[in-house]
Design a protein around this motif. Structure first.
Motif, mmCIF file in Angstrom:
data_model
loop_
_atom_site.group_PDB
_atom_site.id
_atom_site.type_symbol
_atom_site.label_atom_id
_atom_site.label_comp_id
_atom_site.label_asym_id
_atom_site.label_seq_id
_atom_site.Cartn_x
_atom_site.Cartn_y
_atom_site.Cartn_z
ATOM 1 N N ILE A 195 -10.144 6.838 -8.265
ATOM 2 C CA ILE A 195 -9.121 6.071 -8.957
ATOM 3 C C ILE A 195 -9.605 4.730 -9.386
ATOM 4 O O ILE A 195 -9.752 3.910 -8.246
ATOM 5 N N PHE A 196 -9.643 4.287 -10.452
ATOM 6 C CA PHE A 196 -10.123 2.813 -10.816
ATOM 7 C C PHE A 196 -8.851 2.009 -11.245
ATOM 8 O O PHE A 196 -8.190 2.144 -12.261
ATOM 9 N N THR A 197 -8.293 1.281 -10.286
ATOM 10 C CA THR A 197 -7.141 0.265 -10.260
ATOM 11 C C THR A 197 -7.201 -0.758 -9.492
ATOM 12 O O THR A 197 -7.461 -0.487 -8.289
ATOM 13 N N SER A 198 -6.552 -2.045 -9.862
ATOM 14 C CA SER A 198 -6.298 -2.996 -8.737
ATOM 15 C C SER A 198 -4.888 -2.979 -8.637
ATOM 16 O O SER A 198 -4.730 -3.929 -7.590
ATOM 17 N N ASP A 199 -4.177 -2.024 -8.712
ATOM 18 C CA ASP A 199 -2.958 -2.059 -8.279
ATOM 19 C C ASP A 199 -2.648 -1.370 -7.045
ATOM 20 O O ASP A 199 -3.044 -0.226 -6.873
ATOM 21 N N ARG A 224 -0.221 -0.553 -5.071
ATOM 22 C CA ARG A 224 0.753 0.354 -4.778
ATOM 23 C C ARG A 224 0.354 1.595 -5.428
ATOM 24 O O ARG A 224 0.605 2.838 -4.988
ATOM 25 N N LEU A 225 -0.220 1.624 -6.626
ATOM 26 C CA LEU A 225 -0.812 2.874 -7.273
ATOM 27 C C LEU A 225 -1.922 3.454 -6.630
ATOM 28 O O LEU A 225 -1.754 4.817 -6.267
ATOM 29 N N LYS A 226 -2.734 2.667 -6.065
ATOM 30 C CA LYS A 226 -3.908 3.144 -4.973
ATOM 31 C C LYS A 226 -3.234 3.856 -3.903
ATOM 32 O O LYS A 226 -3.514 5.129 -3.458
ATOM 33 N N ASP A 245 -1.583 7.301 -5.197
ATOM 34 C CA ASP A 245 -2.839 8.074 -5.217
ATOM 35 C C ASP A 245 -3.386 8.639 -4.184
ATOM 36 O O ASP A 245 -3.693 9.879 -4.138
#
Length: 227
Positions: free
Chosen positions: A182-186, A188-190, A193
């Protein structure tokens, strides 16, 4: 021999499907596994809107092309659901003589719908590890998103290859949860996921089914042109 990626004998999703089969329903409902889905309704909806359809159509076209000069075209889909892939294969065959669509699934409730969608097909309840067919009876064998749920992948592969004739075609379209990114800087989202991915992986009998089946096929002396 069991595949190196196999989890416990009855991983969560495997258990959920087995219980649904015993109850004679296509509703997969298992709180521990975190799954509740009506497979007939979900599969029917996917026939209209399915992001994997171009890939599935390509598989059907490849099989139809390879079998075009074969007098017999007995084509088996293991874990056939409501017959979507066999319907695509029928379309790709473009009315060629000798085509027989044969589907196997552990959920009889799905096969009821399959018989409606493809009345000329033959659909039987069965398990991939004990297929109700003779040796070398089929001209092609295919499965999709099935082996991720099979505790003994090697036994399942042995059985599918047993019913496939010499010179026939096999297609094993599986997933690989080990390749998840998963590509994100968030942060919480990481975290969400990662938790979801960890749970899903733990519920699959073979989360790396795509890699595992490829290795098993390469190791066999009776299989060629593995791609």
């Amino acid at each position: 021999m069991s595949s190196s990626g196999s989890h416990q004998e009855e991983a969560g999703f495997t258990r959920a499907y087995s219980e649904a089969a015993k109850k004679g329903t296509a509703i997969i409902d298992d709180a521990k596994a975190g799954i509740k889905v009506d497979h007939v309704k979900t599969a029917a909806a996917a026939l209209a809107v399915d992001p994997t359809k171009p890939f599935r159509e390509r598989v059907a076209l490849n099989l139809a092309t390879k079998l075009k000069d074969s007098k017999s075209k007995k084509c088996l889909d293991v874990g056939c659901s409501i017959g979507g892939d066999l319907t695509l294969l029928k379309n790709a065959m473009q009315g060629r003589t000798g085509f027989e669509a044969i589907g196997v699934d552990i959920l009889e409730a799905q096969l009821v719908k399959a018989r409606e969608y493809l009345p000329e097909g033959k659909f039987v309840e069965g398990n991939v590890t004990t297929l109700p067919f003779k040796d070398e009876e089929m001209d092609s064998v295919q499965c999709s998103r099935l082996l991720i749920h099979v505790p003994d992948m090697s036994k399942a592969l042995d059985e599918m290859l047993r019913v496939l004739r010499s010179g026939g075609c096999g297609v094993f379209a599986e997933g690989n949860f080990h390749g998840h990114v998963i590509f994100t800087s968030d942060a919480r989202l990481k975290a969400i996921d990662l938790a979801q991915h960890k749970h899903t992986t733990s519920m699959c009998a073979n989360p790396g089914a795509a890699m595992d089946v490829y290795k098993l096929l390469l190791a066999r002396s009776d299989v060629e042109n593995v791609k």
